[in-house]
Each structure stands twice: as structure tokens, then as C-alpha cells.
Enzyme design. Sequence first.
Site, PDB file in Angstrom:
ATOM      1  N   GLY A  24       0.824  -1.204   0.000  1.00  0.00           N
ATOM      2  CA  GLY A  24       0.000   0.000   0.000  1.00  0.00           C
ATOM      3  C   GLY A  24       0.855   1.250   0.000  1.00  0.00           C
ATOM      4  O   GLY A  24       2.074   1.208   0.054  1.00  0.00           O
ATOM      5  N   GLY A  26       1.310   3.680  -2.336  1.00  0.00           N
ATOM      6  CA  GLY A  26       2.125   3.973  -3.508  1.00  0.00           C
ATOM      7  C   GLY A  26       1.799   5.265  -4.206  1.00  0.00           C
ATOM      8  O   GLY A  26       2.291   5.522  -5.292  1.00  0.00           O
ATOM      9  N   GLY A  27       0.928   6.087  -3.609  1.00  0.00           N
ATOM     10  CA  GLY A  27       0.549   7.326  -4.254  1.00  0.00           C
ATOM     11  C   GLY A  27      -0.253   7.031  -5.508  1.00  0.00           C
ATOM     12  O   GLY A  27      -1.201   6.255  -5.504  1.00  0.00           O
ATOM     13  N   MET A  28       0.146   7.632  -6.643  1.00  0.00           N
ATOM     14  CA  MET A  28      -0.585   7.427  -7.883  1.00  0.00           C
ATOM     15  C   MET A  28      -0.228   6.111  -8.559  1.00  0.00           C
ATOM     16  O   MET A  28      -0.845   5.724  -9.537  1.00  0.00           O
ATOM     17  CB  MET A  28      -0.309   8.593  -8.843  1.00  0.00           C
ATOM     18  N   VAL A  31       1.916  -0.627  -6.315  1.00  0.00           N
ATOM     19  CA  VAL A  31       3.231  -1.130  -5.944  1.00  0.00           C
ATOM     20  C   VAL A  31       3.146  -2.617  -5.616  1.00  0.00           C
ATOM     21  O   VAL A  31       2.340  -3.029  -4.771  1.00  0.00           O
ATOM     22  CB  VAL A  31       3.791  -0.354  -4.724  1.00  0.00           C
ATOM     23  N   LYS A  46       6.630  -0.787  -9.672  1.00  0.00           N
ATOM     24  CA  LYS A  46       5.653   0.296  -9.556  1.00  0.00           C
ATOM     25  C   LYS A  46       5.031   0.513 -10.933  1.00  0.00           C
ATOM     26  O   LYS A  46       5.741   0.767 -11.909  1.00  0.00           O
ATOM     27  CB  LYS A  46       6.315   1.584  -9.070  1.00  0.00           C
ATOM     28  N   ASP A 139       8.993  15.612  -5.889  1.00  0.00           N
ATOM     29  CA  ASP A 139       7.907  15.091  -5.060  1.00  0.00           C
ATOM     30  C   ASP A 139       8.474  14.504  -3.771  1.00  0.00           C
ATOM     31  O   ASP A 139       8.073  13.425  -3.330  1.00  0.00           O
ATOM     32  CB  ASP A 139       7.105  14.034  -5.825  1.00  0.00           C
TER      33      ASP A 139
END
Length: 529
Positions: A24, A26-28, A31, A46, A139
Site C-alpha cells: 500500500g 504507492g501514491g498514484m 506497488v 511500480k 515530489d
Amino acid sequence: MSGELRTRLQAGLGSAFTLERELGGGGMSRVFVATETALGRTVVVKVLPPELSGALSADRFRREIQLAAKLHHPHIVPVLTSGEADGMLYYTMPFVEGDSLRSKLAREGELPIAESVRLLHDVADALAYAHAHGVVHRDLKPDNILMAGRHALVIDFGVAKAMYAASSDEDKDKGFTSAGVALGTPAYMAPEQAAADPQADHRVDLYALGIVAYEMLTGSHPFAGRRGQAMLAAHATETPEAITKRRPSVPPYLASIVERLLEKRPADRLSTGEQVVHELDAVTTPSEGSSTGARARDDAGSAQAYIVNGTTQRGQPSSRGAWKFGVLGGAIVGVGLVAAAVVLAAHRSAPVLEPKRVVVASFTNKSGDRSLDPLGVMAADWIARGLTRTGLVDVAGTSAELAARTGGSAQSATSGEGGLEALAEDARAGLVISGAYYKQGDSVLLQADFTDAASHRLLQSVGPIAAPVAAPLKGVELLRQRVTGSLASVLDPRLREVAGMTSEPPSFDAYSEFLQGDELFYSDDSAAV
């Protein structure tokens, strides 16, 4: 969709990789932990979701990822490979055992000062190396910093740039990808990055590092409680509260480093990661025994080392000197402990509450109708957003937001003096807005109370406001206007002029889904979207 994407990805990867499980956070991207067949090593895959991959140029994305793959540094997790699988863009990295800095902060809150300095040093060193090789992260955030033992490792270098390069020219001008995804995370965007300034450079990473440092040292984001445009506006216009005010034990020199990283103008910031490393090298933390009279063991762990006036004196003091030192030191320590106890007691009994700072508690559901439970959070959120838009009061957020950011430590209680008092202390707010709602026939009745946090005195009540059970947010909007206007007599008469500025809220169901995404803002970007 989750199982379908995994099946598609595995089919696209073929026998080169075997997907094992999904991770969990993984942003956008999604993963997965996988085994690379040829080398038998564990890697992380990813993958960008299909709707995002389809809006990007695969060739441009791969070219930029290849540049990031050339980075080799002890504090950078390298990109190993990149490619396209069944129309989805992906890249791989070594699998690193350990939590992210985000998880550590959520679990522990503010970190020890010495540990914070060590981790910041690692990240700044990684930035210095990457910037020297022409790669900007864009980021940087706690989610992209992994904890490996005592050290920090930065992941996803160059990924934001790859997404930017793979976007259309029109979208680049807006600072968004073709899929409408912001290039960066609002909570960590430098002002020039938020404005999509084409001149923005590596110094956006240094600003983000300043935000991360602030979180490590104080346990919270400097602009916590803001969302979307309000967050970006805070980065552009607001000066964070002094770190030493939130945590007096932070060395002033360290606080100064963070404050210089958070300068609004890029030219006023510390200019390079290397400069940050050099400045951090000069920081003396409490664990390093910098205080006069501090005592530490030498490398063998036996003989004592006494630091007097900045000079380390090794060996045992004479018996007479030791006796004097023991008596005098004991007296000093005793006085110090008493003084510390008095100070701590004072802090506990008299927390610093800011008179014009407001926190809004979730309203209590007294209707007996469980389907109306979400209305309590919605009412608090809508009132808080309305007050934020006025710009005339400092809104600390809602009890639900504070609880989400502190892992549940903030009080979400909406009734009882103890709950409101604890909420005010968590938010350092001098005024608490709380309320409740009832059911009467086919109507919902909402009422709000203003409580002075210092005196625990009820200042004013607003309502009841009636609204149809089928459309309860109509009552929430009317209550918000009444609350904003009523605050005039408490805080600022200009509030009456802006009481009706906020437009009518959306439907109950739409707002409910929006709040679910809002709660996931800090923890799971993909689920939030």
C-alpha cells in the site's frame, strides 16, 4: 479492478518477473513486490494505472526514467528497469525492508532531535548528489523516504520529472499531467512549483526538505488542516509558526536551517543540498553532550569524559574534586529537576491557547438515526472551510482532521468539558465550536456552541436550524452562515460581511465520498483519488 490490474500486469511482464504481493501507500502508482526471475532477487514493481499511462508518452517516460537510473548513491534507492506492460508504464527498484518516514511519523510523532538531524543529513546528501547530476525529485515527502536501520533512503527520484516530460505541452503549462494529476504533492510544494513556474529548479526539493524537517521536529505539518488551494495558498503567503515555539528544545541553529529552507523566494533559501549538509554538520544536538558539564563514556565505555567550557577532560576527577562536583552537581540537578517539574506542571495546567485560533469539533448525532452519522463530520468540515475562506481567523481544522494527522491522539469527543478541553490543547485553539443535531419528524435540527477554551465558558449558541432529513446539508449551510456571522461579536466584526461567501454545499452523498477521500489524503493518494 485490483485483481484485474494485477492479472494484466503479470501477463504483460511475462516470465521476467513473478508478482508476489501488493504494497500500500504507492501514491498514484500501484506497488508490487516481485521476484526478478533472471537474478532471483526481490524487487519492487511500480506501475502507473491504465488511465494515467494512456495519457503519457511512453518513450518520453522511459527516457527520463533512464536518466534517474544512472544515480548511484548510498541514500538513493536506484531505478533498475522501466518498460511497458499491456499498455501500462512501470519501473522497478530494489526491495528495501523497513517503514517509510511517513509511517514512522504517524507512529511516533516528533522524532528525537539527534535522529532528525541524522535523517535530514542523509536526505540532503542524496539531494546534493542528484542535483549535481541534473536530476530533481519534485515530489520529496515522508512517503518517499524509507527507513533502513539508522539511515534514510530516498525513492522515486526522477519519476515526477518523467511524468512531466511525458505530458502534453498544454498540460505542462498547467503543472498537471494529461490525466489531471498534479506533478507533486500539494502539502510539500514550493510556492514556485505550485504556481507552475517554468523557472522552478532544484530548490523546490530544498523547500520540501524544509517541510519534512518541520514535521520531524514538531510532529506535524506547518500548515496542517489545509487542503487543495488553501494548502497552496499557505505555502505562498503564510509564515510557519516558529519551530522553537512548538518545541523549545530544538537548537536555535537547527531551527534557523529549517526556516531558511522554507523561505518563499528560492533565492532566499539555502541554495544547495551540499550547503544543507555543511550546515547540519555544525549542529550540536543534546545527545552529543554539548552542554557544559555534560558527561559521556569514552569509546571503551569505562572512563568518564567531562566537557567543561567546550573542552573534553578525560579520566577521573580527584576525590576532593569529585566530592565537590558531586555535592554541587547534586544540588544543581536537584534545583534543575524541581524547576523542570514546575515548568512542566505549568505547561500542563496552562497550555498556550491562541485567542483567534478556532477548532471545530465533529457534531454529536442525537437523532437516533445511524444513517445520519456522517453529518457530524460534514457539519464540522463545512463550517471550518467557511471560516478558512474568510481569512480573518486562524482555523486549526476539525477534530476529525487532527485525529487523522496524529494517529487518533486528538480528541474527537464533541460533548463534555474534558473532551473539548483536550481538543483545544491539541489544536492550541482559544475557541472551540461544537454542536449537535436532532431529529424532529421529517426534519433535522442543528445547533452550534462557542466555548472559550481557557475559561471553559459557553460564549454563545446558534440555532436550532431546521433542514429536511432528505437534504440535511441545506441546514448545515445556513448554520455555517449563522456561525460565521455570530463570531463577529466574539472575534472580528468584519466576519459579518463574509458570512455568505461560501456557496451551497454539494449533495449529502457526494460530500460523504469527498470526505472519505479527504481522510485518505495523507495516507493513500490512489485511494483518495
